[in-house]
Design a protein around this motif. Structure first.
Motif: not given
Length: 207
Positions: A77-83, A117-127
């Motif tokens: 679950t944590a990985f899916a959310a982007g952690h 930095a890579v994960l942050h781009v992959e986890r979010l789309d305009r918030g």
């Protein structure tokens, strides 16, 4: 009254009576005076997954101006959310994940900051949570990967799919096209050998 600190695979933070098996944080995103969330949902690109108990230390949740304690059903679950695993309280797991992430993504000598930095781009789309096309069929997805279909989240495990909830997993076969919740770079780390910890209900649902 439950605090608003439980994380869904979509990254949404909600209040629920169900407890998690991992904690983590995204920086300081709460008001300790009211123990409620601020409008922002992250204050750092380092989204961590931590153990609930570490060296006997105890924290009163959301009670001081320190990192906001968030909770997950399990590591998938944590990985899916982007952690990702914390390098402080989960150093061995974090190093294993980084090694698998490097192998899967064709890089070396990666810093935690660069990975974030890579994960942050992959986890979010305009918030909001970014969804991705599936890189392979559902049956081929590595264990621990999560997908979304019709607003529901599903775990891929042993070539099968399990419906996620804050209470745990139940068997539910997905036949229609789904979208990828787990960041693609993390999925490639799973393909390269990292196995996220699953809630005990997953094994029961798989029979």
């Amino acid at each position: 009254m439950p605090l608003q600190n439980r994380i869904a695979p979509t990254g949404e933070i909600v209040a629920t009576e169900h407890r998690g098996t991992f904690t983590g944080n995204r920086g300081i995103i709460h008001d300790p005076a009211t123990r409620t969330l601020l409008n922002k949902r992250w204050s750092s690109p380092a989204w961590l997954t931590c153990v609930c108990e570490f060296r006997g230390r105890r924290r009163e949740v959301m009670s001081r101006r320190s990192w906001t304690e968030l909770f997950f059903l399990d590591e998938a679950t944590a990985f899916a959310a982007g952690h990702r695993p914390c390098f402080y309280c989960r150093r061995d797991d974090a190093n294993r994940f980084r090694a698998a992430w490097e192998t899967g993504n064709g890089v070396s000598d990666l810093s935690a900051k660069a990975m974030d930095a890579v994960l942050h781009v992959e986890r979010l789309d305009r918030g909001r949570k970014r969804l991705h096309e599936l890189p392979m069929s559902l049956a081929e997805l590595p264990d621990g990967t999560m997908v979304q279909l019709n607003g529901e989240s599903y775990l891929a495990a042993a070539g099968k799919t399990l419906r996620w909830s804050f209470a745990g997993y139940e068997r539910a076969d997905v036949t229609a096209p789904a979208m990828l919740l787990t960041p693609p770079s993390t999925v490639r780390a799973f393909q390269s050998g990292y196995r996220p910890v699953l809630h005990q209900s997953a094994a029961a649902a798989l029979g």
